[in-house]
Design a protein around this motif. Sequence first.
Motif, PDB file in Angstrom:
ATOM      1  N   ARG A  59      39.298  45.100  46.918  1.00  0.00           N
ATOM      2  CA  ARG A  59      39.347  43.660  47.200  1.00  0.00           C
ATOM      3  C   ARG A  59      38.103  42.960  46.656  1.00  0.00           C
ATOM      4  O   ARG A  59      38.152  41.800  46.291  1.00  0.00           O
ATOM      5  N   TYR A  60      36.974  43.646  46.622  1.00  0.00           N
ATOM      6  CA  TYR A  60      35.715  43.044  46.202  1.00  0.00           C
ATOM      7  C   TYR A  60      35.724  42.678  44.722  1.00  0.00           C
ATOM      8  O   TYR A  60      35.299  41.589  44.350  1.00  0.00           O
ATOM      9  N   GLN A  61      36.216  43.565  43.880  1.00  0.00           N
ATOM     10  CA  GLN A  61      36.181  43.323  42.444  1.00  0.00           C
ATOM     11  C   GLN A  61      36.997  42.097  42.026  1.00  0.00           C
ATOM     12  O   GLN A  61      36.475  41.239  41.303  1.00  0.00           O
ATOM     13  N   PRO A  62      38.241  41.953  42.459  1.00  0.00           N
ATOM     14  CA  PRO A  62      38.973  40.734  42.090  1.00  0.00           C
ATOM     15  C   PRO A  62      38.330  39.475  42.666  1.00  0.00           C
ATOM     16  O   PRO A  62      38.349  38.420  42.038  1.00  0.00           O
ATOM     17  N   MET A  63      37.733  39.584  43.841  1.00  0.00           N
ATOM     18  CA  MET A  63      37.090  38.426  44.456  1.00  0.00           C
ATOM     19  C   MET A  63      35.881  38.004  43.625  1.00  0.00           C
ATOM     20  O   MET A  63      35.640  36.804  43.428  1.00  0.00           O
ATOM     21  N   GLN A  64      35.151  38.963  43.084  1.00  0.00           N
ATOM     22  CA  GLN A  64      34.010  38.636  42.225  1.00  0.00           C
ATOM     23  C   GLN A  64      34.477  37.958  40.939  1.00  0.00           C
ATOM     24  O   GLN A  64      33.850  37.014  40.472  1.00  0.00           O
ATOM     25  N   LYS A  65      35.572  38.452  40.374  1.00  0.00           N
ATOM     26  CA  LYS A  65      36.105  37.820  39.165  1.00  0.00           C
ATOM     27  C   LYS A  65      36.581  36.404  39.456  1.00  0.00           C
ATOM     28  O   LYS A  65      36.365  35.490  38.660  1.00  0.00           O
ATOM     29  N   LEU A  66      37.208  36.209  40.606  1.00  0.00           N
ATOM     30  CA  LEU A  66      37.658  34.875  40.995  1.00  0.00           C
ATOM     31  C   LEU A  66      36.462  33.952  41.183  1.00  0.00           C
ATOM     32  O   LEU A  66      36.488  32.796  40.763  1.00  0.00           O
TER      33      LEU A  66
END
Length: 128
Positions: A59-66
């Motif tokens: 969940r962290y990686q897509p949130m960082q990209k967003l």
Amino acid sequence: MKLLQFALLTAAGLAAASYASAQAPQPDAPSAMRAGEPYLPPALRKPLREASNGTALLRYQPMQKLKQRFEAADLDGSGTLSRDEARRAGLTVVDKNFDHIDTAQRGAVSFDDLKAYLIQRREEANSR
């Protein structure tokens, strides 16, 4: 062009270093592993990562990209996006759900507003 070449050389160097470190015997590895034996008894196996940490990482990686896309879309540097900024940046989720995300009805949404909205939607989906 030089920046692209630099990036490619850097990536290749990191990949080579990663491969070399993966091939080197680990000091805490059992003697069978250091000798090149691929089998490790189940009692000595360690999980690659905890299940809860794995899902958090996913969940962290897509949130960082967003967040990076959100910050890039913030043309005026206000820390918030207007509906127009979201539309221009192609942030369809923000554009289509703007009124639900902007609960304070300010005409702008912060990344925290967006994150709260996404968490709420995930909880609603999980409760069904």
